[in-house]
Design a protein around this motif. Structure first.
Motif, PDB file in Angstrom:
ATOM      1  N   ARG A 135      -1.073 101.820 -88.942  1.00 37.78           N
ATOM      2  CA  ARG A 135      -0.224 101.743 -90.127  1.00 37.78           C
ATOM      3  C   ARG A 135       0.274 100.321 -90.340  1.00 37.78           C
ATOM      4  O   ARG A 135       0.279  99.808 -91.461  1.00 37.78           O
ATOM      5  N   ARG A 152       5.202  95.843 -87.949  1.00 40.11           N
ATOM      6  CA  ARG A 152       5.785  96.141 -86.644  1.00 40.11           C
ATOM      7  C   ARG A 152       5.570  97.592 -86.251  1.00 40.11           C
ATOM      8  O   ARG A 152       5.286  98.448 -87.089  1.00 40.11           O
ATOM      9  N   HIS A 155       0.910 100.465 -99.086  1.00 38.84           N
ATOM     10  CA  HIS A 155       1.843 100.523-100.209  1.00 38.84           C
ATOM     11  C   HIS A 155       2.204  99.133-100.728  1.00 38.84           C
ATOM     12  O   HIS A 155       2.219  98.877-101.927  1.00 38.84           O
ATOM     13  N   CYS A 156       2.512  98.234 -99.793  1.00 36.25           N
ATOM     14  CA  CYS A 156       3.012  96.931-100.219  1.00 36.25           C
ATOM     15  C   CYS A 156       1.904  96.061-100.781  1.00 36.25           C
ATOM     16  O   CYS A 156       2.163  94.981-101.286  1.00 36.25           O
ATOM     17  N   THR A 193      -0.854  96.988 -93.497  1.00 35.99           N
ATOM     18  CA  THR A 193      -0.043  96.133 -94.358  1.00 35.99           C
ATOM     19  C   THR A 193      -0.570  94.705 -94.401  1.00 35.99           C
ATOM     20  O   THR A 193       0.077  93.830 -94.958  1.00 35.99           O
ATOM     21  N   PHE A 235       7.390 100.594 -83.369  1.00 39.92           N
ATOM     22  CA  PHE A 235       8.718 100.868 -82.836  1.00 39.92           C
ATOM     23  C   PHE A 235       8.644 101.373 -81.409  1.00 39.92           C
ATOM     24  O   PHE A 235       7.658 101.975 -81.000  1.00 39.92           O
ATOM     25  N   ARG A 278       8.013 105.791 -84.722  1.00 42.56           N
ATOM     26  CA  ARG A 278       8.564 106.244 -85.993  1.00 42.56           C
ATOM     27  C   ARG A 278       7.430 106.461 -86.981  1.00 42.56           C
ATOM     28  O   ARG A 278       7.137 105.594 -87.787  1.00 42.56           O
ATOM     29  N   LEU A 279       6.830 107.626 -86.883  1.00 44.83           N
ATOM     30  CA  LEU A 279       5.784 107.961 -87.857  1.00 44.83           C
ATOM     31  C   LEU A 279       6.404 108.834 -88.931  1.00 44.83           C
ATOM     32  O   LEU A 279       7.491 109.358 -88.764  1.00 44.83           O
ATOM     33  N   PHE A 280       5.693 108.965 -90.040  1.00 42.66           N
ATOM     34  CA  PHE A 280       6.121 109.937 -91.052  1.00 42.66           C
ATOM     35  C   PHE A 280       5.535 111.259 -90.618  1.00 42.66           C
ATOM     36  O   PHE A 280       4.399 111.602 -90.967  1.00 42.66           O
ATOM     37  N   LYS A 295      -2.092 105.107 -95.381  1.00 44.04           N
ATOM     38  CA  LYS A 295      -2.074 104.725 -96.798  1.00 44.04           C
ATOM     39  C   LYS A 295      -0.728 104.125 -97.170  1.00 44.04           C
ATOM     40  O   LYS A 295      -0.633 103.237 -98.010  1.00 44.04           O
ATOM     41  N   LEU A 296       0.319 104.635 -96.537  1.00 41.28           N
ATOM     42  CA  LEU A 296       1.630 104.057 -96.814  1.00 41.28           C
ATOM     43  C   LEU A 296       1.691 102.612 -96.379  1.00 41.28           C
ATOM     44  O   LEU A 296       2.418 101.807 -96.953  1.00 41.28           O
ATOM     45  N   GLY A 297       0.927 102.294 -95.356  1.00 44.29           N
ATOM     46  CA  GLY A 297       0.838 100.893 -94.975  1.00 44.29           C
ATOM     47  C   GLY A 297       0.264 100.035 -96.098  1.00 44.29           C
ATOM     48  O   GLY A 297       0.592  98.865 -96.242  1.00 44.29           O
TER      49      GLY A 297
END
Lengths: 308, 395, 318, 236
Positions: B308, B226, B248-249, B312, B228, B232-234, B244-246
């Motif tokens: 991002r 999703r 993560h999972c 995922t 926002f 809502r970014l880091f 890259k955080l995307g």
């Protein structure tokens, strides 16, 4: 068996009296935390130091440490005023520049101020515990006001309780029925909207600090009289416990702070009496931690901010 | 357009309700998304669209209703079996409370028993009870009444027990347990305070705290990504790190793998960098891998957020007002981007105010107003729906 | 790219470091004697502590006011194991770290849902409780008498009696910790922490199990603190509850605030500046003033937050 | 001389250049409207006028004197009051207290009491529930409360930020008729709206804002028939 029970019940009642006294002092300090938190969402760690300052200044004025010896009631009055002023200064110097900064920064600053003030007191007055000279405080303080069997209630305890009740009532009146109180509540709910309505936010926050710090100063003086001891780290422990009381009641809520102070005072006295006296400090922390964990908003606290 | 409907049902929300205190933000909304579709969700501000999104990916816990996504049920219900369990644990509670009663009456137990009781009842029992309260508080009023009775009994017993501990101070019943100073007052307080607090104050919060719902991260793993409404970014991480955080999972490397640089961890790191770059290229940000996310212009931040979410590997992408604040050129680009994502086989559920974007993109549109679903259908149907015109489009 | 990454990835950085490390222990013989070495060792201990604390407030953004609790926990674990069982330091160190991690998890688990302020308060209360227990449980810790006569560290049966040997031991520990922290920071684990720090909700939505990663951070941070404590107990040979007061937590916090929260180099730099400074102040100031040197720290924190909230070596580019 | 004049106002929100030189003016007795997409900078403009945001460049003139450097409360005292986006009433204060907050800058008790009655006349719903907490009102009633609260400060110029946001169509009509009535009392109004059609029908003059700049300005009826506006904001 019967005598044992009687002995225990008088011990219990004495503990109850002590607990209520301690509780009303905690409530007085806790209100300072709660007011500031309610209005600007800052945990004013240095509040305990203001309380310590109250004790030290009244002590110094009484004993003429700064060259002037004042009569008792005048010294108390001046000390409270100085505390209020110190609170305002604290806000202006340390917190106001950080109003828009992340909350972590403000919190760290508050801790820094707390350490600074505590060590300043250490520098000025030294680390030794000081006690009020007997002849300078009104003599009736330690005389019993009420006595049932072995249970003694001293005048000082009565005064502490009455002062606490009186100040709390006054505070409730101020917060709920005056223009200033209304502005304080408005800022607590929406700072921007309040300033759009023409509220000078900084000034109202200053008043809040003045009120809270004044109450803290009163509490400091009362505690100093009660235990007859003044020392630089007194604010640290009392501050933490009062903070625990504020959290217990729901930080931001004044009735919550009063209730929390009462509960904590009783818990500490009874815990110290019946469980383990060396852990009486620990009980305050444990109560606080448990309450935060179970009910993160405290007993009377507002709803958590919505996550999304 | 109808050809897409052949896809299997990916997401199904059934009579979803979300209440905030007295306010019902979402009222019995049902909605389904099939694989490969682009579904629009429109409605006036405050109609509950974002709340609905939040319920879908468990940022908010729905008050009632069911959601199934890719074969997983996202909201679990209190079933018959578990209610029996609850009833039994309630009975157990009653028994445990009876256990306290002799203490009130002042019966003197043998010392060994006393020790055992002290340790057991105070420490493990307290924890055990709190654990059991968890399902109970999700349940019906009668159980609440029962609990209040327990709590009262508990409170009385605990106080009298404390009293006795002073009375029999010479009995060192704590000796068995070395950590009593921490445990006993702690357990006592838990025992007295926890049920009261749980019961007398705001049950719904307790429910949220202990609820059985899946968390957002688990749902992301199922394949729901999703963006926002208010980006809502880091913000203090680089563009590449954000994406890259995307990944993560989809990676597994654990603490030891990372510290000792095991081959699997290294390979994953390289892979996620590669995939992340791919996603960034896809949205057209391939040139700014090392910039700080917060330094990007507004439109690029929106695209970064999409990249991002794409990283995922979603089956369904929730886009919350992706074109908000964009000028016409940017929103045209966005439409193309959404089409390309859809062409890659990802279903899309999109909230948007810009009717032009919506008419252009969506296969079907759902219209929310005051939390209620007032219409659904193809864009053409929506355009001419009287209710929608009244509530949203205006004459 | 992080300043730290740039710094630590460059070969130029390591050569002078290596040279300094090799030369340092020989310096005292000629110039200042064991005192300098003692301060240097202490500085390294605090560097380890700063690195450890940095993991929680720096990486995950949660203010930890009770870090000294883990320091004390590690010191007492190591001290008591050594005094009672005479175990080798190489056995005691990992055990202390594990014990620290365990308590870190125990403390962390219930606090996961708490927001910034409340988390800080709970950490504070928790560490006070640890110290209270240490002070009061005489049967275990001898309470206010302290635990004297802890054996010095050993190395394959040799007792490390020389100050420089201890210096090298803590240096080795520091490098291990540094290595672990740097490795993790640039991995998916570290990124997950940063994500939690920046925006918990967004982190959840990209599939980061926020609770798990917070717990890992707490455990790692506590383990490092306990490790430092374990070394400290073996090196100082005496532990006492008063060594682990709230001030120490604040001092360590100062180190990372000064260096820049979240910056690994910053944490090291903070310790490198402040710890020798406190030692110098201890000597320079008259006895009655030396207690008040925390006044400076308080002031330092306030000023840093006011004018350089990101620290001397900010993580983020301006 | 215009009542309020914005000259080349720039505002940076961190790194984001939120206002890129806004020029805008409004004369006494007028209703002017500022329309544009979400995030175009409309609310930022109003916040800059109310001194909540301090513009880095440009000038804001009120009666010909600059408002820059004044505190928000001074702006309100000068007769410029804003009804912020999302209403932002004080949910924990009663309706009466909310209204009294609006009159915070005023000292004359009798005049305040008179104005209070005036507001209750204008919004009978509020009068019926004056002891009730503001948070218990519905969205439309909260909007009325917010407008009433702003009126309590006796503004010369009322800044309205998205008064129809999230309201049912019927309520939107009601709010707009109230705005018209307020304007009839001689209060100048600057209206920020997403509901471009309604706003332009009501207003005398309109500005169209896009990504921090005014891209178009004209009398409202001209804008209503402008092709570009039609396409982008009226959805026709």
């Amino acid at each position: 068996m019967l005598t044992a029970i009687l002995e225990h019940s008088s011990l219990f009642l004495q503990q109850l009296v002590n607990g209520i006294t301690l509780g009303s002092i905690y409530a007085l300090i806790a209100v300072g935390y709660t007011m500031v938190y309610g209005v600007i969402q800052l945990i004013n760690f240095a509040h305990g130091e203001i309380y310590m300052l109250g004790a030290f200044i009244s002590f110094s004025l009484l004993t003429g440490l700064f060259g002037v010896g004042l009569p008792f009631w005048l010294a108390v009055l001046v000390a409270v005023l100085v505390c209020a002023l110190a609170g305002v200064l604290l806000d202006i110097v340390a917190y106001r520049p950080l109003r828009r900064a992340p909350r972590l920064a403000a919190l760290i600053t508050a801790i820094g101020m707390s350490i600074f003030l505590q060590n300043l007191a250490l520098l000025i007055w030294g680390a030794q515990i000081k006690s009020f000279p007997r002849n300078l405080i009104p003599a009736f303080f330690n005389e019993p006001a009420l006595q049932f069997g072995d249970v003694v209630v001293s005048w000082l305890q009565v005064i502490i309780l009455l002062t606490a009740i009186f100040l709390m009532l006054a505070l409730q009146l101020i917060v709920h029925y005056t223009r200033l109180g209304r502005a304080m509540r408005a800022i607590a709910q929406d700072k921007t909207a309040a300033s759009l309505m023409g509220v000078n936010v900084d000034r109202v926050v200053s008043y809040t600090f003045a009120l809270g710090s004044g109450l803290g100063g009163v509490a400091g003086i009362l505690v100093a009289l009660y235990y007859n001891a003044v020392y630089p780290t007194m604010g640290y422990f009392a501050g933490i416990k009062a903070f625990a009381a504020a959290v217990l009641g729901g930080i931001g809520s004044i009735p919550g702070a009063i209730l929390g102070g009462g509960i904590l005072g009783l818990a500490e006295v009874f815990g110290g009496g019946y469980i383990s006296s060396s852990y009486s400090d620990g009980i305050a922390y444990a109560v606080m931690i448990l309450v935060i964990l179970v009910k993160p908003n405290g007993l009377f606290g507002r709803q958590l901010r919505d996550k999304a | 357009m109808d050809k897409r409907k052949t896809g299997e049902i990916l997401l199904q929300a059934h009579k979803l309700v979300k209440k905030f205190g007295g306010l019902t933000a979402v009222k019995e909304v049902s909605l389904e998304v099939r694989a490969g579709e682009i579904i629009g969700l429109i409605g006036p501000n405050g109609a509950g669209k974002t709340t609905f999104f939040n319920c879908l990916n468990a940022i908010a816990v729905p008050t009632s209703g069911e959601i199934t996504f890719a074969g997983h049920s996202l909201v679990s219900q209190v079933s018959g079996a578990s209610s029996r369990l609850i009833f039994r644990s309630a009975l157990l509670f009653a028994l445990l409370s009876l256990f306290w009663l002799p203490l009130v009456l002042g019966v003197v137990w043998p010392e060994t028993f006393f020790r055992l009781e002290a340790v057991l009842s105070l420490s493990s029992l307290a924890l055990f009870r709190i654990y059991l309260l968890r399902p109970l508080t999700r349940f019906r009023p009668w159980s609440r009444l029962l609990l209040i009775i327990f709590v009262l009994v508990d409170g009385i017993c605990a106080v009298s027990w404390l009293w006795r501990s002073a009375e029999f101070a010479e009995v060192s019943f704590f000796g068995l347990f070395p950590f009593y100073p921490m445990l006993v007052p702690g357990a006592l307080l838990l025992l007295i305070a926890a049920p009261i607090l749980l019961l007398l104050f705001n049950l719904s919060q307790v429910k949220e705290a202990f609820g059985q719902h899946l968390r957002a991260d688990a749902i992301t793993v199922f394949g729901m990504g999703r963006t926002f409404q208010n980006i809502r970014l880091f913000s203090s991480l680089s563009v590449l790190d954000n994406v890259k955080l995307g990944r993560h999972c989809r990676t597994r490397a654990n603490f030891f793998g990372i510290v000792f640089g095991l081959p699997q961890a290294r390979k994953e790191e390289l892979d996620s960098a590669e995939k992340a770059t791919e996603c960034l290229n896809f949205v057209g940000l391939g040139q700014q891998l090392e910039s700080l996310a917060s330094s990007l212009p507004y439109g690029a931040q929106r695209r970064l957020e999409i990249a991002r979410a794409l990283a995922t590997e979603p089956k369904l992408l929730l886009l919350d007002e992706p074109a908000a604040g964009m000028n016409p050129t940017e929103s045209a680009e966005l439409i193309t981007l959404v089409r390309r994502i859809s062409a890659a086989g990802i279903a899309i559920l999109i909230i948007e105010h810009d009717m032009k974007v919506m008419m252009n993109l969506a296969d079907r549109i759902y219209v929310l107003d005051h939390g209620e679903l007032i219409a659904s259908g193809t864009p053409a149907e929506i355009r001419s729906n009287a209710k929608v015109i009244e509530a949203y489009l205006g004459a | 790219m992080h300043l730290d990454d740039r710094l630590f990835s460059e070969k130029k950085f390591y050569l002078p470091l290596l040279a300094a490390v090799l030369i340092l222990p020989w310096l005292p013989m000629g110039i200042a004697g064991p005192y300098v070495l003692r301060v240097a060792t202490l500085t390294l201990v605090y560097m380890v502590l700063a690195l450890g604390l940095n993991v929680v407030p720096g990486f995950t953004g949660l203010l930890d006011l009770g870090y000294v609790g883990f320091f004390g926990l590690g010191a007492y674990t190591a001290g008591l194991l050594t005094v009672h069982y005479q175990w080798s330091i190489w056995l005691v160190l990992p055990l202390a770290a594990l014990n620290g991690a365990l308590w870190g998890v125990l403390r962390g688990a219930p606090t996961l849902r708490l927001s910034d302020d409340y988390f800080a308060i709970v950490t504070f209360g928790f560490s006070e409780l640890i110290i209270l227990v240490i002070r009061n449980e005489l049967w275990l810790t001898k309470g206010p008498m302290g635990v004297p006569g802890i054996a010095r560290p050993d190395f394959f049966g040799h007792v490390l009696n020389q100050p420089w040997q201890n210096f090298y031991l803590i240096l080795f520990l520091l490098l291990v910790v540094l290595w672990v922290v740097l490795r993790i920071r640039s991995s998916r684990l570290g990124r997950a922490w940063f994500a939690v720090r920046e925006d918990e909700i967004a982190a959840e939505c990209v599939g980061v199990n926020v609770a798990n990663y917070k717990i890992i951070a707490f455990a790692l941070s506590a383990a490092i603190g306990a490790l430092a404590g374990a070394f400290y107990a073996r090196w100082f040979r005496f532990i006492h509850p008063d060594m682990f007061k709230f001030w120490e937590s604040i001092l360590i916090l100062c180190l990372i605030v000064l260096g820049g929260m979240g910056s690994v180099t910053g944490a090291l730099l903070g310790a490198l500046i402040l710890i020798p400074l406190t030692e110098v102040l201890r000597i320079v100031l008259p006895a009655e003033l030396s207690n008040a040197r925390y006044l400076l720290f308080g002031l330092l924190i306030v000023c840093m937050m006011r004018w350089r909230p990101a620290g001397l070596l900010p993580v983020q580019k301006e | 001389m215009p009542l309020l004049k914005l000259k080349d106002v720039h505002y940076y929100y961190g790194n984001i250049h939120a206002l890129k030189g806004v020029d805008l003016e409004i004369y006494a007795g007028e209703i002017r409207t500022l329309i544009g997409a979400n995030g175009a900078g409309k609310s930022t403009t109003l916040m800059a006028i109310s001194a909540i945001f301090k513009p880095q460049r440009g000038d804001i003139l009120y009666h010909g004197t600059s408002l820059l450097g004044r505190a928000p409360d001074a702006i309100v005292k000068a007769g410029l009051c804003q009804v912020p986006e999302g209403r932002r009433i004080f949910p924990g204060l009663t309706i009466q207290e909310n209204l009294e907050m609006g009159a915070y800058c005023r000292r004359v008790k009798a005049a305040i009491a008179a104005d209070l009655e005036m507001v209750y006349d204008l919004f009978p719903v509020l009068g019926e529930r004056r002891r009730q907490a503001g948070g218990t009102l519905s969205g439309g009633e909260q909007q009325m409360l917010a407008i009433g609260r702003a009126l309590m400060s006796q503004p010369q110029l009322l800044l309205l930020d998205e008064p129809s946001l999230g309201l049912a169509p019927l309520m939107v009509e009601k709010i707009f008729s109230i705005i018209e009535r307020i304007a009839g009392e001689g209060i100048t109004i600057l209206l920020v709206e997403q509901n471009a059609h309604a706003a332009l029908t009501l207003a005398d003059y309109g500005y169209v804002m896009e990504t921090g700049k005014i891209i178009l300005e004209a009398p409202a009826n001209e804008l209503l028939s402008d092709e570009r506006v039609k396409e982008a904001y009226l959805g026709e």
